[in-house]
Design a protein around this motif. Sequence first.
Motif, mmCIF file in Angstrom:
data_model
loop_
_atom_site.group_PDB
_atom_site.id
_atom_site.type_symbol
_atom_site.label_atom_id
_atom_site.label_comp_id
_atom_site.label_asym_id
_atom_site.label_seq_id
_atom_site.Cartn_x
_atom_site.Cartn_y
_atom_site.Cartn_z
ATOM 1 N N LEU A 226 4.628 -21.952 -2.563
ATOM 2 C CA LEU A 226 4.370 -21.380 -1.247
ATOM 3 C C LEU A 226 2.898 -21.020 -1.096
ATOM 4 C CD1 LEU A 226 7.418 -18.922 -1.051
ATOM 5 C CD2 LEU A 226 7.307 -21.293 -0.254
ATOM 6 N N SER A 227 2.445 -20.956 0.129
ATOM 7 C CA SER A 227 1.093 -20.487 0.397
ATOM 8 C C SER A 227 1.074 -18.960 0.286
ATOM 9 C CB SER A 227 0.643 -20.927 1.790
ATOM 10 O OG SER A 227 1.559 -20.479 2.782
ATOM 11 N N GLU A 228 -0.111 -18.379 0.288
ATOM 12 C CA GLU A 228 -0.244 -16.930 0.111
ATOM 13 C C GLU A 228 0.512 -16.157 1.198
ATOM 14 O OE1 GLU A 228 -2.119 -15.006 -2.229
ATOM 15 O OE2 GLU A 228 -2.133 -16.870 -3.361
ATOM 16 N N PRO A 229 1.074 -14.984 0.877
ATOM 17 C CA PRO A 229 1.765 -14.171 1.885
ATOM 18 C C PRO A 229 0.836 -13.808 3.048
ATOM 19 C CG PRO A 229 2.183 -13.330 -0.319
ATOM 20 C CD PRO A 229 1.107 -14.357 -0.459
ATOM 21 N N GLN A 230 1.399 -13.778 4.253
ATOM 22 C CA GLN A 230 0.633 -13.379 5.434
ATOM 23 C C GLN A 230 0.675 -11.857 5.545
ATOM 24 O OE1 GLN A 230 1.461 -15.744 9.060
ATOM 25 N NE2 GLN A 230 2.912 -16.901 7.813
ATOM 26 N N ILE A 231 -0.479 -11.241 5.439
ATOM 27 C CA ILE A 231 -0.543 -9.773 5.375
ATOM 28 C C ILE A 231 -0.936 -9.198 6.727
ATOM 29 C CG2 ILE A 231 -1.633 -7.818 4.222
ATOM 30 C CD1 ILE A 231 -2.159 -9.715 1.861
ATOM 31 N N ALA A 232 -0.096 -8.281 7.218
ATOM 32 C CA ALA A 232 -0.393 -7.590 8.472
ATOM 33 C C ALA A 232 -0.959 -6.199 8.220
ATOM 34 C CB ALA A 232 0.877 -7.475 9.326
ATOM 35 N N VAL A 233 -0.496 -5.555 7.135
ATOM 36 C CA VAL A 233 -0.933 -4.194 6.815
ATOM 37 C C VAL A 233 -1.155 -4.105 5.306
ATOM 38 C CG1 VAL A 233 -0.360 -1.735 6.869
ATOM 39 C CG2 VAL A 233 0.402 -3.214 8.731
ATOM 40 N N GLU A 234 -2.260 -3.479 4.910
ATOM 41 C CA GLU A 234 -2.527 -3.235 3.496
ATOM 42 C C GLU A 234 -2.468 -1.738 3.251
ATOM 43 O OE1 GLU A 234 -5.423 -5.705 1.076
ATOM 44 O OE2 GLU A 234 -6.493 -3.780 1.135
ATOM 45 N N VAL A 235 -1.680 -1.333 2.254
ATOM 46 C CA VAL A 235 -1.485 0.084 1.950
ATOM 47 C C VAL A 235 -1.873 0.328 0.494
ATOM 48 C CG1 VAL A 235 0.138 2.010 1.929
ATOM 49 C CG2 VAL A 235 0.440 0.152 3.574
ATOM 50 N N ALA A 236 -2.830 1.213 0.257
ATOM 51 C CA ALA A 236 -3.341 1.445 -1.097
ATOM 52 C C ALA A 236 -2.510 2.476 -1.850
ATOM 53 C CB ALA A 236 -4.794 1.896 -1.029
ATOM 54 N N GLY A 241 4.212 5.616 1.898
ATOM 55 C CA GLY A 241 3.624 5.123 3.137
ATOM 56 C C GLY A 241 4.047 3.700 3.430
ATOM 57 N N LEU A 242 4.128 2.881 2.383
ATOM 58 C CA LEU A 242 4.549 1.489 2.542
ATOM 59 C C LEU A 242 5.969 1.420 3.106
ATOM 60 C CD1 LEU A 242 3.652 -1.436 1.995
ATOM 61 C CD2 LEU A 242 4.667 -1.227 -0.277
ATOM 62 N N MET A 243 6.870 2.235 2.583
ATOM 63 C CA MET A 243 8.256 2.231 3.042
ATOM 64 C C MET A 243 8.374 2.781 4.464
ATOM 65 S SD MET A 243 9.866 3.497 -0.566
ATOM 66 C CE MET A 243 11.538 3.730 0.029
ATOM 67 N N THR A 244 7.546 3.759 4.801
ATOM 68 C CA THR A 244 7.558 4.289 6.173
ATOM 69 C C THR A 244 7.134 3.211 7.163
ATOM 70 O OG1 THR A 244 7.045 6.519 5.365
ATOM 71 C CG2 THR A 244 6.604 6.071 7.690
ATOM 72 N N LEU A 252 7.824 -7.353 5.723
ATOM 73 C CA LEU A 252 8.407 -7.362 4.384
ATOM 74 C C LEU A 252 7.426 -6.692 3.427
ATOM 75 C CD1 LEU A 252 9.760 -11.031 4.074
ATOM 76 C CD2 LEU A 252 10.904 -9.035 5.047
ATOM 77 N N ALA A 253 7.959 -6.192 2.320
ATOM 78 C CA ALA A 253 7.112 -5.604 1.284
ATOM 79 C C ALA A 253 7.757 -5.848 -0.061
ATOM 80 C CB ALA A 253 6.921 -4.111 1.522
ATOM 81 N N VAL A 254 6.961 -5.754 -1.103
ATOM 82 C CA VAL A 254 7.486 -5.839 -2.465
ATOM 83 C C VAL A 254 7.302 -4.461 -3.095
ATOM 84 C CG1 VAL A 254 5.291 -6.725 -3.368
ATOM 85 C CG2 VAL A 254 7.388 -7.072 -4.660
ATOM 86 N N VAL A 255 8.414 -3.882 -3.593
ATOM 87 C CA VAL A 255 8.394 -2.514 -4.127
ATOM 88 C C VAL A 255 9.246 -2.441 -5.391
ATOM 89 C CG1 VAL A 255 8.007 -1.414 -1.884
ATOM 90 C CG2 VAL A 255 10.337 -1.820 -2.673
ATOM 91 N N PRO A 256 8.989 -1.485 -6.274
ATOM 92 C CA PRO A 256 9.867 -1.288 -7.424
ATOM 93 C C PRO A 256 11.247 -0.805 -6.961
ATOM 94 C CG PRO A 256 7.747 -0.192 -7.729
ATOM 95 C CD PRO A 256 7.822 -0.598 -6.297
ATOM 96 N N ARG A 257 12.297 -1.312 -7.569
ATOM 97 C CA ARG A 257 13.649 -0.914 -7.173
ATOM 98 C C ARG A 257 13.861 0.583 -7.338
ATOM 99 N NH1 ARG A 257 18.078 -3.845 -6.213
ATOM 100 N NH2 ARG A 257 17.231 -5.722 -7.230
ATOM 101 N N LEU A 258 13.229 1.206 -8.325
ATOM 102 C CA LEU A 258 13.439 2.634 -8.552
ATOM 103 C C LEU A 258 13.018 3.462 -7.343
ATOM 104 C CD1 LEU A 258 10.716 4.619 -9.390
ATOM 105 C CD2 LEU A 258 10.553 2.826 -11.092
ATOM 106 N N VAL A 259 12.043 2.958 -6.562
ATOM 107 C CA VAL A 259 11.619 3.660 -5.354
ATOM 108 C C VAL A 259 12.716 3.624 -4.305
ATOM 109 C CG1 VAL A 259 9.997 3.587 -3.433
ATOM 110 C CG2 VAL A 259 9.168 3.306 -5.772
#
Length: 316
Positions: A226-236, A241-244, A252-259
């Motif tokens: 696949l080509s690189e993910p299309q990013i609309a928002v970057e959260v440091a 904040g990412l989940m909000t 879409l986002a990639v997060v640890p399951r424990l979160v």
Amino acid sequence: MAHSPQHLDRLRLRHLRLMELIEAHGSLRAVAEQLSLTQPAVSQMVKDLEFAFGSVLVERSVRGVTLTATGRLALQRARSGLATFQTLAQELDEGLPPVLRIGTNPAMMFNVIPAALRMTRDDAAPVRYALRSGLAMDMTRALWDGEINAYVGRIDWEVVPSEMKKSLRHAHLFETDLVVACAQDHPLAQKGKVTPADLEAATWALPPENSKNRMGLAAAFRNAGLSEPQIAVEVAADPHGLMTILREMPLLAVVPRLVLDAPDAGRPLVTLDADFLRLPPIEVGFLTLVEHEHVIGLAAFRAALSAASRQMSGAV
């Protein structure tokens, strides 16, 4: 030459501080002024250090003095001890319980760290906790520099310098999956298995490029063709904040399951079934320096972390 136990016994804190001053000023004359000593006295201190450690620590040239590779390593280890003594002096001045300084990653603050702190409330040794969070490499460096007593979080051994590994004590806590998540009303939320085309067409909220989660997703995309993910928002470095953002935007986002499994994580998010996307698991561990192993409260905190990790894994 071999190290000299006799000279080691004669060392004082200012001998260790001497290496810091040499690195900062590069001149024995300037170091002598800082210590209010004569230059010959400072030269003798350098000799005492070198006899004690059995190595050449300082290299002299027409341009001044610099630490050798061994000297830089000795300074790195000494910094931890100097920081411990400075903290101890402050604690004694304040008349308060000792402070246990813990570094971690933001994701650990959802459940692991709070659970461990709750378990140590009744510990016999009164301890105050000072928590700070950041990227794994930054926290490992803070541990190496003596700024924290222990680190709890993601362990990436490939980025830990080899000289640091020999000085660390590690305890594995648990592994957690890295998953793709979205809000319940996202167009992909009600779909069974998503396809590569679905993820390639989607827009994402992701951490910065130097984040291991971001790099893991990018590598998984490349491995899947696949080509690189299309990013609309970057959260440091902020899973909360990412989940909000996910709850408010069709991203879409990639997060640890424990979160996602944290009881106070907020309105539930949906984990997408994308088994073709091989995301690397995250190893979570406990790190401390050899010289910090007996810091007051640290053993109890490590035991609480282990117990909290077993509960999270369902193995009470």
